[in-house]
Each structure stands twice: as structure tokens, then as C-alpha cells.
Design an enzyme around this catalytic site. Structure first.
Site, PDB file in Angstrom:
ATOM      1  N   CYS A  11      66.970  53.724  33.762  1.00 44.48           N
ATOM      2  CA  CYS A  11      67.288  52.394  34.305  1.00 44.48           C
ATOM      3  C   CYS A  11      66.298  51.366  33.740  1.00 44.48           C
ATOM      4  O   CYS A  11      65.286  51.742  33.136  1.00 44.48           O
ATOM      5  CB  CYS A  11      67.183  52.432  35.823  1.00 44.48           C
ATOM      6  SG  CYS A  11      65.519  52.825  36.356  1.00 44.48           S
ATOM      7  N   HIS A  48      59.914  60.800  36.579  1.00 45.49           N
ATOM      8  CA  HIS A  48      60.157  62.183  36.993  1.00 45.49           C
ATOM      9  C   HIS A  48      60.924  62.922  35.917  1.00 45.49           C
ATOM     10  O   HIS A  48      62.043  63.358  36.124  1.00 45.49           O
ATOM     11  CB  HIS A  48      60.932  62.206  38.311  1.00 45.49           C
ATOM     12  CG  HIS A  48      60.067  61.871  39.478  1.00 45.49           C
ATOM     13  ND1 HIS A  48      60.492  61.122  40.547  1.00 45.49           N
ATOM     14  CD2 HIS A  48      58.784  62.176  39.727  1.00 45.49           C
ATOM     15  CE1 HIS A  48      59.507  61.002  41.408  1.00 45.49           C
ATOM     16  NE2 HIS A  48      58.455  61.630  40.936  1.00 45.49           N
ATOM     17  N   HIS A 104      57.375  53.134  41.000  1.00 48.61           N
ATOM     18  CA  HIS A 104      57.426  53.304  42.458  1.00 48.61           C
ATOM     19  C   HIS A 104      56.458  52.371  43.178  1.00 48.61           C
ATOM     20  O   HIS A 104      56.533  52.222  44.389  1.00 48.61           O
ATOM     21  CB  HIS A 104      57.013  54.717  42.860  1.00 48.61           C
ATOM     22  CG  HIS A 104      57.820  55.796  42.232  1.00 48.61           C
ATOM     23  ND1 HIS A 104      59.183  55.794  42.243  1.00 48.61           N
ATOM     24  CD2 HIS A 104      57.457  56.927  41.597  1.00 48.61           C
ATOM     25  CE1 HIS A 104      59.619  56.893  41.632  1.00 48.61           C
ATOM     26  NE2 HIS A 104      58.589  57.585  41.225  1.00 48.61           N
ATOM     27  N   HIS A 155      58.148  60.150  49.756  1.00 49.36           N
ATOM     28  CA  HIS A 155      58.404  59.606  48.409  1.00 49.36           C
ATOM     29  C   HIS A 155      57.366  58.525  48.081  1.00 49.36           C
ATOM     30  O   HIS A 155      57.045  57.687  48.929  1.00 49.36           O
ATOM     31  CB  HIS A 155      59.823  59.019  48.356  1.00 49.36           C
ATOM     32  CG  HIS A 155      60.267  58.721  46.964  1.00 49.36           C
ATOM     33  ND1 HIS A 155      59.889  57.576  46.296  1.00 49.36           N
ATOM     34  CD2 HIS A 155      61.031  59.427  46.092  1.00 49.36           C
ATOM     35  CE1 HIS A 155      60.423  57.596  45.081  1.00 49.36           C
ATOM     36  NE2 HIS A 155      61.108  58.706  44.939  1.00 49.36           N
ATOM     37  N   GLU A 189      57.480  55.808  46.462  1.00 55.58           N
ATOM     38  CA  GLU A 189      57.915  54.411  46.674  1.00 55.58           C
ATOM     39  C   GLU A 189      57.741  54.027  48.144  1.00 55.58           C
ATOM     40  O   GLU A 189      57.257  52.937  48.468  1.00 55.58           O
ATOM     41  CB  GLU A 189      59.385  54.254  46.256  1.00 55.58           C
ATOM     42  CG  GLU A 189      59.896  52.846  46.541  1.00 55.58           C
ATOM     43  CD  GLU A 189      61.390  52.675  46.289  1.00 55.58           C
ATOM     44  OE1 GLU A 189      61.934  53.366  45.419  1.00 55.58           O
ATOM     45  OE2 GLU A 189      61.997  51.824  46.969  1.00 55.58           O
ATOM     46  N   SER A 229      62.707  64.803  41.044  1.00 54.64           N
ATOM     47  CA  SER A 229      63.241  63.437  41.063  1.00 54.64           C
ATOM     48  C   SER A 229      64.230  63.274  42.210  1.00 54.64           C
ATOM     49  O   SER A 229      65.272  63.931  42.260  1.00 54.64           O
ATOM     50  CB  SER A 229      63.930  63.148  39.725  1.00 54.64           C
ATOM     51  OG  SER A 229      64.883  62.119  39.879  1.00 54.64           O
TER      52      SER A 229
END
Ligand code: F3S
Length: 295
Positions: free
Chosen positions: A25, A53, A86, A136, A138, A230
Site C-alpha cells: 500500500c 511484516h 504503524h 498490535h 499501531e 501480519s
């Protein structure tokens, strides 16, 4: 479970199709570009956790001097701290600065938006709830910015949460849109003074998940490519399996076997946000070779 298409409509020969929107992305692309730029200055470039990841892409970066660490104590002699897409909590960044490190911030702008919203909403008096996975990175970074925020993984957890007054719901950028909708509905049905729901799931994630699910409905076997650590890749695996199709999570072409393809003519490939194009191409090449019996 979604209805599978009639196999009689399928083309005769073996096929391999890649889901739209698969692969790296823009946020990860940006992080990779910033990492390459930092490495070009020949300074030590440190990163708390893998930049992306994807073990194969990380090996390539590490061969060029990129160093993944677990804590700042490991970053001897200063250099650059690259903040991955993240994000990181402000206390960690401050600590790196105190240690004389230069900061290169590759936080994805969409992740930054969630961090900023969490801070502003808390300041405006909302109890912030984050739909996401507590462990996670993030989400940990969002909590670093907004420590009073609460994290929930699904509607059931949200219903069990002790909430009152004004509440705002945001999401980890790679969270499941369906699960977020369920949580939003659960939030609205509670007896609260005010509810704000802000959709912060990134469009690339929504599109990637939608395309993978659609492809899974018209093939016999799916290969989902990406690191086993991931979250967004694991979500794609879950979605494809939910469509009732044989689904294999692979990190590289060597993991695709003839056994995976036995009895399956139409293969589909979907890839997580951290998977470079060259890995997707290698996997398609391997599938084609096995389909033609050349491997
Ligand atoms: Fe950013 Fe979305 Fe990628 S949040 S890092 S563009 S998956």
C-alpha cells in the site's frame, strides 16, 4: 458463508488470478522509500520491530544495514530511528531524542489521523474506544498518544465495556469493516449521552479485503501471501476461508506445493499490504509452473 459460483462456468484450462489491490500500500511504500533514503546517508538506521511484516523484504533491507531492535537500549552509537508505518508513542520518540537519535517518521498518514483523532476526542471530553487488536503496534502507538483510550476486539467486548457519557469509536486502520459496523451498531444501541463513530479503516484495506473475498468466490484454491505476523494478511486468510475455499497462507513461492493445487484448476492470489510485487510475481510463476507440470 457466501455462495460459490457454478464450476461449469469456469474456463477449461488452469488459471491464476491476482486480487485487485494486492500488495504494498502507499503507506508501506512511503516507509520503504524513507528507509532507503536514510540508509543512503550511511548512518545506522534502527527500527523498533520490523519495518514491514514481510520477512523477505526485511532480509533485503537488513543486508543494506537496516537494523531491527526490540528496545532503544540496543541502538548503540545513536544514528537514525525510523518510525515505521504503524507509528510510535510520543514517550518512545522522546526517549530516542534524549539518546541523540535523529528521527525519520514513516508513520502512515492514515495511522497519524487515528492518533490525532484519539488525542482530540479525548481532549473534547469523549471516552475514546479503539476497535482493534490490543497487542498490535499501531494500537499500542495510538494508546501511547491517548492513554485513556480503551481497546476492544469485537461487539461482544464492546457490550461488556463499562461506558458512560460521551463516547467516540475509531478503528485500527486495518480492522475488519464488518466487525467495525457490528461494533458501531452495538455502541449506538447503548444508553449513552452521545456516540460518535468515526470510520478510520483505510480504503486500501477495505478494497484489498473486498477484492480477495470476491476472488475467493470464483476460484478453487486461494494463496494469501504475506508475513505470518501480519494482521492484515491473517485477516485476508480468514476472509477467504470464510468463503469456503481451500486457502493457504504462504510467505514465499517455495511454500506453494503441487499438493496445494491437486484437483484445483483455478487458483487465486491475494497479498497483504506488506508484500512486494516481486514476491507476488514469483508465487504466480510457481503456480503456473506447477499447473503446467513443469515443476
Ligand atoms: Fe497506511 Fe492503509 Fe497501508 S493505513 S500503512 S495505507 S494499509
Amino acid at each position: 458463508m457466501a455462495k460459490r459460483k457454478n464450476p461449469d462456468q469456469a474456463p477449461a484450462g488452469p488459471t491464476v488470478e491476482v486480487a485487485a489491490g494486492s500488495g504494498v500500500c502507499f503507506g508501506v511504500q512511503r516507509a520503504l522509500r524513507l528507509a532507503e533514503e536514510a540508509l543512503a546517508h550511511r548512518q545506522a538506521v534502527w527500527c523498533l520491530g520490523p519495518l514491514i511484516h514481510n520477512p523477505q523484504e526485511m532480509e533485503r533491507l537488513e543486508a543494506n544495514g537496516f537494523r531491527v531492535i526490540e528496545s532503544l537500549q540496543e541502538a548503540e552509537g545513536g544514528g537514525v530511528l525510523l518510525i515505521r508505518s504503524h507509528g510510535l508513542g510520543p514517550d518512545v520518540v522522546e526517549e530516542a531524542r534524549r539518546r541523540g537519535m535523529r528521527i525519520v517518521d514513516a508513520t502512515c498518514p492514515l495511522v497519524r489521523r487515528v492518533q490525532t483523532l484519539a488525542v482530540e476526542l479525548a481532549r473534547e471530553g469523549y471516552q475514546v474506544v479503539v476497535a482493534g487488536e490490543a497487542a498490535h503496534p499501531e494500537v499500542r502507538a495510538i494508546l501511547g498518544h491517548s492513554p485513556t483510550a480503551k481497546v476492544v476486539g469485537d461487539a461482544e467486548e464492546l457490550r461488556a465495556l463499562d461506558l458512560a457519557g460521551r463516547v467516540a469509536l475509531v478503528a485500527q486502520t486495518t480492522f475488519s469493516p464488518e466487525r467495525f459496523r457490528e461494533m458501531a451498531a452495538a455502541m449506538v444501541s447503548r444508553d449513552l449521552a452521545e456516540v460518535r463513530v468515526i470510520h478510520t479503516i483505510c480504503a486500501a484495506t477495505v478494497e484489498r479485503q473486498r477484492a480477495a473475498a470476491l476472488l475467493a468466490e470464483r476460484v478453487d484454491v486461494m494463496f494469501v501471501v504475506g508475513g505470518r505476523n501480519s494482521a492484515n494478511t491473517n485477516r485476508l486468510v480468514e476472509l477467504c476461508r470464510g468463503r469456503g475455499v481451500a486457502t493457504h497462507h504462504v510467505e514465499h513461492a517455495g511454500e506453494v506445493t503441487a499438493e496445494h493445487l491437486r484437483g484445483h484448476r483455478r487458483a487465486g492470489v491475494a497479498a497483504g499490504a506488506s508484500t512486494p510485487q516481486w514476491i507476488i510475481e514469483a508465487i504466480c510463476g510457481r503456480i503456473k509452473a506447477l499447473q503446467s507440470g513443469a515443476d
